[in-house]
Enzyme design. Structure first.
Site, PDB file in Angstrom:
ATOM      1  N   ASP A 205       9.552  67.076  14.908  1.00  0.00           N
ATOM      2  CA  ASP A 205       9.706  65.830  14.144  1.00  0.00           C
ATOM      3  C   ASP A 205      11.078  65.755  13.472  1.00  0.00           C
ATOM      4  O   ASP A 205      11.676  66.779  13.158  1.00  0.00           O
ATOM      5  CB  ASP A 205       8.588  65.750  13.091  1.00  0.00           C
TER       6      ASP A 205
ATOM      7  N   HIS B 228      16.813  61.428  19.660  1.00  0.00           N
ATOM      8  CA  HIS B 228      15.832  61.884  20.657  1.00  0.00           C
ATOM      9  C   HIS B 228      16.518  62.699  21.760  1.00  0.00           C
ATOM     10  O   HIS B 228      15.958  63.688  22.240  1.00  0.00           O
ATOM     11  CB  HIS B 228      15.091  60.689  21.264  1.00  0.00           C
TER      12      HIS B 228
ATOM     13  N   LEU C 128       6.157  82.456  30.625  1.00  0.00           N
ATOM     14  CA  LEU C 128       5.875  81.576  29.478  1.00  0.00           C
ATOM     15  C   LEU C 128       5.100  80.368  29.988  1.00  0.00           C
ATOM     16  O   LEU C 128       5.498  79.742  30.968  1.00  0.00           O
ATOM     17  CB  LEU C 128       7.193  81.091  28.848  1.00  0.00           C
TER      18      LEU C 128
HETATM   19  C1  IPE Z   1       4.312  63.395  15.259  1.00  0.00           C
HETATM   20  O1  IPE Z   1       5.413  62.794  14.650  1.00  0.00           O
HETATM   21  C2  IPE Z   1       4.372  63.186  16.739  1.00  0.00           C
HETATM   22  C3  IPE Z   1       5.458  63.888  17.441  1.00  0.00           C
HETATM   23  C4  IPE Z   1       6.326  64.716  16.899  1.00  0.00           C
HETATM   24  C5  IPE Z   1       5.500  63.626  18.843  1.00  0.00           C
HETATM   25  P1  IPE Z   1       5.357  61.320  14.057  1.00  0.00           P
HETATM   26  O2  IPE Z   1       6.721  61.046  13.534  1.00  0.00           O
HETATM   27  O3  IPE Z   1       4.820  60.392  15.069  1.00  0.00           O
HETATM   28  O4  IPE Z   1       4.285  61.506  12.901  1.00  0.00           O
HETATM   29  P2  IPE Z   1       4.001  60.628  11.612  1.00  0.00           P
HETATM   30  O5  IPE Z   1       3.843  59.203  12.054  1.00  0.00           O
HETATM   31  O6  IPE Z   1       5.176  60.798  10.699  1.00  0.00           O
HETATM   32  O7  IPE Z   1       2.761  61.215  11.026  1.00  0.00           O
HETATM   33  C1  IPE Z   2      10.042  62.915  16.538  1.00  0.00           C
HETATM   34  O1  IPE Z   2      11.037  62.285  15.800  1.00  0.00           O
HETATM   35  C2  IPE Z   2       9.949  62.364  17.933  1.00  0.00           C
HETATM   36  C3  IPE Z   2       8.749  61.579  18.189  1.00  0.00           C
HETATM   37  C4  IPE Z   2       7.800  61.336  17.354  1.00  0.00           C
HETATM   38  C5  IPE Z   2       8.628  61.010  19.512  1.00  0.00           C
HETATM   39  P1  IPE Z   2      10.805  60.922  15.031  1.00  0.00           P
HETATM   40  O2  IPE Z   2      11.262  59.795  15.920  1.00  0.00           O
HETATM   41  O3  IPE Z   2       9.427  60.807  14.537  1.00  0.00           O
HETATM   42  O4  IPE Z   2      11.819  61.095  13.830  1.00  0.00           O
HETATM   43  P2  IPE Z   2      11.592  60.637  12.324  1.00  0.00           P
HETATM   44  O5  IPE Z   2      10.321  61.260  11.874  1.00  0.00           O
HETATM   45  O6  IPE Z   2      11.526  59.145  12.348  1.00  0.00           O
HETATM   46  O7  IPE Z   2      12.791  61.172  11.605  1.00  0.00           O
HETATM   47 MG    MG Z   3       8.507  61.378  12.799  1.00  0.00          MG
END
Ligand code: IPE
Ligand code: IPE
Ligand code: MG
Length: 248
Positions: A21, A38, A132
């Site tokens: 995240d 990303h 792995l």
């Molecule tokens: C969790 O992150 C999902 C992934 C890392 C793929 P999100 O960014 O979607 O989670 P929330 O919405 O902050 O809980």
């Molecule tokens: C995690 O990064 C990737 C996915 C959930 C696909 P985010 O896109 O959720 O990044 P933040 O949480 O907005 O910083």
């Molecule tokens: Mg996120």
């Protein structure tokens, strides 16, 4: 199985799961578009897979796209799907060479034929590897997984009193895999966000403020060291506690 190159730890988690995240916030802090975050995240993933093979981790499961992430704007969703396809195209030869077996958990229903074809090709190509086991959670949700398991169990007509923990585990997308020993969430959020909700019942958790694109092998090593200091009791008592027989 190849010998780990770099194993300085007394206790190494057999299975590490990661909620990757913070890509968006990483990009925002640099005044970059979210997609750059990303892309940097995907780059990071390839390093962490390599780090896991070096360190002798046997299972790595990463949360790449949740069943809730469809709520995001279409251009972000499409961009992410393209990054996954790109990752599979670029990484499959290296993963094959490094002894990594790729698996997928999550619902296939909503995924495009193009992504499913690339996933399937990578899974097929790497299926005989065992250094792995690298599992990509794409369109994965813990609740969706349990609903899917219950549907299968009901369809099989199992009598209610024949259903055990193992029956449920055996019908999850992760059937046959050990539960994660350590779950890492980057970016400072302190929640599970529907990831491996059944499987992580007794996992050790590590939350770090580091955004996923800044996570690296050293931070992974720190997480593994921290894991090594945990006393896992699973509701019981440790051997040491038993030996001390202190009931004070
Ligand atoms: C969790 O992150 C999902 C992934 C890392 C793929 P999100 O960014 O979607 O989670 P929330 O919405 O902050 O809980
Ligand atoms: C995690 O990064 C990737 C996915 C959930 C696909 P985010 O896109 O959720 O990044 P933040 O949480 O907005 O910083
Ligand atoms: Mg996120």
């Amino acid at each position: 199985m190849g010998k780990p190159k770099d194993q300085p730890f007394e206790k190494i988690p057999q299975h590490i799961a990661i909620i990757m995240d913070g890509n968006g916030r990483w990009a925002k802090a640099r005044l970059l578009p979210r997609m750059a975050g990303h892309r940097a995240g995907a780059e990071r993933l390839r390093n962490i897979v390599r780090a896991c093979t070096d360190l002798g981790v046997r299972y790595l499961t990463v949360y790449a796209f949740s069943t809730e992430n469809w709520k995001r704007p279409a251009d972000e969703v499409n961009g992410l799907m393209n990054i996954f396809m790109d990752f599979l195209d670029k990484e499959t030869p290296e993963l094959l060479k490094e002894g990594v077996q790729v698996r997928h958990i999550g619902s296939k229903k909503e995924l495009s034929d193009a992504l499913l074809a690339k996933l399937q090709a990578c899974i097929e190509t790497t299926k005989n590897n065992d250094r792995l086991i690298f599992t990509l959670a794409i369109n994965y949700g813990g609740r969706d997984e349990i609903v899917h398991a219950v549907q299968e169990i009901v369809q099989q007509g199992l009598p209610a009193d024949a259903i055990t923990d193992k029956t449920i585990s055996d019908h999850l997308y992760t059937a046959g895999m050990p539960d994660p020993d350590l779950v890492i969430r980057t970016s400072g959020e302190l929640r599970i966000s529907n990831f491996l909700i059944w499987q992580s019942a007794y996992s050790e958790w590590l939350f770090t403020k580091t955004y996923w694109p800044d996570f690296n092998k050293n931070k992974l090593k720190e997480a593994i060291l921290d894991y090594g200091t945990r006393s896992r009791r699973f509701g019981g008592r440790t051997k040491k506690e038993e030996e001390e027989a202190y009931n004070g």
